[in-house]
Scaffold this motif. Sequence first.
Motif, short mmCIF file in Angstrom:
data_model
loop_
_atom_site.label_atom_id
_atom_site.label_comp_id
_atom_site.label_asym_id
_atom_site.label_seq_id
_atom_site.Cartn_x
_atom_site.Cartn_y
_atom_site.Cartn_z
N LYS A 1 0.41 9.19 6.80
CA LYS A 1 1.29 8.53 7.21
C LYS A 1 0.01 6.93 6.66
O LYS A 1 -0.37 6.06 5.97
N TYR B 1 -1.13 6.37 3.39
CA TYR B 1 -0.15 5.98 2.54
C TYR B 1 0.05 4.43 3.26
O TYR B 1 -0.51 3.24 2.10
N THR C 1 5.81 -0.25 2.86
CA THR C 1 7.56 0.41 2.21
C THR C 1 8.23 -0.39 1.13
O THR C 1 7.88 -2.05 1.46
#
Length: 195
Positions: A91, A94, A101
């Motif tokens: 995470k 990312y 997202t």
Amino acid sequence: MVSIMRISSRSLLKSRLFIKHCQIAHISEQERNLIGNREIVGFGMNGQPVYVDAHDYPFPAIRWKETTTELQALHEKEKCDWNELSCEDKKALYRASFCQTFSEFQATSLGEWKYVIGSLLMIISPAFWLFYYFKATIYSGKLPESFEEERRACQFRRMLDLKMNPIQGLASKWDYEKDDWKDPRDPWKPKPKSK
């Protein structure tokens, strides 16, 4: 088959390095100062080193966060087996590359209706103010003579005498022999005066 895979992976690696080298070579000192020490990872939307969350261009040109020592350590861990990475590490990787997202940046915000209603009211309010200004200044006095009931009746009679719109207009619904409407239920018939 294996040799073709090696050749294609080598050429892909070389093209990636070439693209990365070209992108870094074309960035001016001013652009480098604007993006800080963020890593350039692709072409992006228009070839400029900017970050944009857009569904048309899912891979921005630069990473979202600037490179720190913690991120460098995570990037080194990333090069190894991904099974060794924890869920929090994945995470963090990312979120270092992307701000939101797909579902986050495509979702409508809960307060968007307030912006729409506010903009609509801001556009409509000058029309209301203009209407009340005209009503208070221009239409506040006596109406013109042509608005009087007798004058309107004279105008109506003149339109009938000139046989205006004989196909579908007033003249088509007027019986000139009886000097009255053809159909008593006709919607064009004026209301009788109340005494």
